[in-house]
Design an enzyme around this catalytic site. Sequence first.
Site, PDB file in Angstrom:
ATOM      1  N   GLY A  63       0.787  -1.221   0.000  1.00 34.24           N
ATOM      2  CA  GLY A  63       0.000   0.000   0.000  1.00 34.24           C
ATOM      3  C   GLY A  63       0.822   1.274   0.000  1.00 34.24           C
ATOM      4  O   GLY A  63       0.272   2.365  -0.146  1.00 34.24           O
ATOM      5  N   CYS A  64       2.124   1.171   0.148  1.00 33.13           N
ATOM      6  CA  CYS A  64       2.986   2.357   0.159  1.00 33.13           C
ATOM      7  C   CYS A  64       3.107   2.904  -1.265  1.00 33.13           C
ATOM      8  O   CYS A  64       3.535   2.203  -2.181  1.00 33.13           O
ATOM      9  CB  CYS A  64       4.361   1.997   0.710  1.00 33.13           C
ATOM     10  SG  CYS A  64       5.554   3.355   0.612  1.00 33.13           S
TER      11      CYS A  64
END
Length: 130
Positions: free
Chosen positions: A11-12
């Site tokens: 998700g980064c």
Amino acid sequence: MSTVIFYEKPGCVGNAKQKRLLADAGHAVEARNLLAEGWTAATLRPFFGERPVADWFNKSAPAVKSGEIDPRGFDEDSALAALIATPLLIRRPLMQVGDRREAGFEPDLVDAWIGLAAPVEGSIEGCPRQ
């Protein structure tokens, strides 16, 4: 081209950009969850090479940003213990190609090591949300 084992925080946004740069250069990216890996001192230490211990830490980690943790206050053993206990503190991504391992995404280093398709302006290491 190379197969890059790429340890990321899922998700980064920063890690997504880094993976895209590697794929655009023709590399196969094998993404793994840095936070779920069963790290030990023996498996984590090689990613940091000769870097100073303070550079092993993710400067964007909430505990580092708040001053709760000062990466400059650790020796090698205590740093590894802290990073293993709290993987969010690990500088990312961690990348491996063959036997070589690296921490962080420094475009010039990555380009010299395995090649990037285009120049990258500025740092793309950070993740706006932890």
